[in-house]
Enzyme design. Structure first.
Site, PDB file in Angstrom:
ATOM      1  N   HIS A  32     -96.987  12.658  59.281  1.00 31.56           N
ATOM      2  CA  HIS A  32     -97.882  12.224  60.867  1.00 31.56           C
ATOM      3  C   HIS A  32     -98.565  13.112  62.036  1.00 31.56           C
ATOM      4  O   HIS A  32     -99.308  12.986  62.460  1.00 31.56           O
ATOM      5  CB  HIS A  32     -97.303  11.217  61.760  1.00 31.56           C
ATOM      6  CG  HIS A  32     -96.854   9.919  60.838  1.00 31.56           C
ATOM      7  ND1 HIS A  32     -97.602   8.803  60.618  1.00 31.56           N
ATOM      8  CD2 HIS A  32     -95.312   9.128  60.758  1.00 31.56           C
ATOM      9  CE1 HIS A  32     -97.277   7.544  59.834  1.00 31.56           C
ATOM     10  NE2 HIS A  32     -96.548   7.485  60.253  1.00 31.56           N
ATOM     11  N   ASP A  68     -95.394   5.556  52.139  1.00 34.40           N
ATOM     12  CA  ASP A  68     -94.295   5.352  53.100  1.00 34.40           C
ATOM     13  C   ASP A  68     -94.397   3.702  53.923  1.00 34.40           C
ATOM     14  O   ASP A  68     -96.039   3.400  53.254  1.00 34.40           O
ATOM     15  CB  ASP A  68     -94.250   6.356  54.425  1.00 34.40           C
ATOM     16  CG  ASP A  68     -93.395   6.869  54.802  1.00 34.40           C
ATOM     17  OD1 ASP A  68     -92.457   7.021  55.041  1.00 34.40           O
ATOM     18  OD2 ASP A  68     -94.140   5.253  56.528  1.00 34.40           O
ATOM     19  N   HIS A  70     -95.603   3.429  57.036  1.00 37.57           N
ATOM     20  CA  HIS A  70     -96.336   3.539  57.994  1.00 37.57           C
ATOM     21  C   HIS A  70     -97.756   4.814  56.890  1.00 37.57           C
ATOM     22  O   HIS A  70     -98.196   5.136  56.146  1.00 37.57           O
ATOM     23  CB  HIS A  70     -96.394   4.576  58.578  1.00 37.57           C
ATOM     24  CG  HIS A  70     -94.933   4.130  59.475  1.00 37.57           C
ATOM     25  ND1 HIS A  70     -93.706   3.855  59.674  1.00 37.57           N
ATOM     26  CD2 HIS A  70     -95.265   3.571  60.580  1.00 37.57           C
ATOM     27  CE1 HIS A  70     -92.822   3.382  59.969  1.00 37.57           C
ATOM     28  NE2 HIS A  70     -93.832   3.140  61.473  1.00 37.57           N
ATOM     29  N   ASP A 157     -89.056   3.764  54.579  1.00 39.33           N
ATOM     30  CA  ASP A 157     -88.551   2.722  55.851  1.00 39.33           C
ATOM     31  C   ASP A 157     -89.394   1.009  55.153  1.00 39.33           C
ATOM     32  O   ASP A 157     -90.049   0.147  55.605  1.00 39.33           O
ATOM     33  CB  ASP A 157     -89.835   3.344  56.483  1.00 39.33           C
ATOM     34  CG  ASP A 157     -91.073   3.687  56.711  1.00 39.33           C
ATOM     35  OD1 ASP A 157     -92.044   3.640  55.789  1.00 39.33           O
ATOM     36  OD2 ASP A 157     -90.995   4.356  57.805  1.00 39.33           O
TER      37      ASP A 157
END
Length: 244
Positions: A32, A68, A70, A157
């Protein structure tokens, strides 16, 4: 920075040197962070740093695959106008999860249009549908792009045990993905793992590879790695070129 970014850079250097065709940094995957600011708990983006290192050392076709929960926004933004890097992200739908990016319409910029691929999955997606999405998109992209190396962000995640996301994957799903990537053959790889449920996917990686990870121990049936106790070179698990 020394431990997590250094571990990923050491993995990339291991592959570049020819010492191994595959390397893993279990603590990596901080996808990120942006060039000019921190984001998503991360100050540094080890994925982007490793890709930049590879570009500077002669690689000109690099595939980045991010699974992931995200969206891998920091890496996509960094290379959205660079046709030498293809970013592929399978993630929870941006309308339901931060950072709210990773829409299918995000396809890259300028001369690199088509180099960014985003597969947005609805909450509660389970193994069968996730694998169907993965296999419908990723193998054909890899076959067409013909990367010299694949950087894989194997974020944990998306596991059903993660308390912050809403996908419902299992350890078995991730084993199938890792084994599938090995079966493709011919490509060098760097694997990066992150996430609150990381121990589940660290275990899946070890089981899929059939390798032992030093400085690791089994705890309640899951692999536990104390990253505070090891140097970057120690957390990079390499798989020798001769390994079949």
């Amino acid at each position: 920075a020394r431990l997590l970014v250094g571990g990923t850079l050491a993995a990339a250097q291991t592959v570049v040197s020819g010492a191994a065709t595959r390397a893993v940094n279990i603590g990596g995957g901080m996808h990120h962070a942006m060039r000019s600011r921190a984001a998503g708990f991360y100050i540094y983006n080890d994925c982007a740093i490793a890709i930049r290192y590879l570009l500077d050392h002669g690689f000109d076709r690099i595939a980045y695959i991010d699974v992931d929960a995200h969206h891998g926004d920091g890496v996509q933004v960094e290379f959205s106008a660079d046709p030498r890097v293809m970013t592929v992200s399978l993630h929870q739908h941006p309308a339901t999860l931060w950072p709210g990016t990773g829409w299918p319409t995000e396809v890259g910029d300028d001369a690199a249009e088509g180099s960014a691929v985003n597969v947005a999955l609805m909450p509660d997606t389970q193994d069968r549908l996730w694998l169907r999405a993965f296999h419908a998109v990723v193998p054909s992209l890899i076959a067409e792009f013909k990367p010299q190396i694949i950087i894989s962000q194997c974020g944990a995640d998306s596991h059903r045990a993660d308390p912050l996301t809403d996908l419902s994957l299992t350890v078995e799903d991730r084993q199938l993905v890792i084994r599938g990537r090995q079966a493709e053959g011919g490509d060098e790889r760097v694997f990066l793992h992150r996430g609150i449920a990381a121990r589940a996917f660290q275990r899946s990686f070890v089981l899929a590879e059939g390798i032992e990870v030093e400085t690791a121990a089994m705890e309640n049936g899951l692999l536990h790695v104390d990253l505070r106790r090891v140097a970057p070179q120690a957390i990079v698990k390499t798989i020798p070129i001769s390994r079949k």
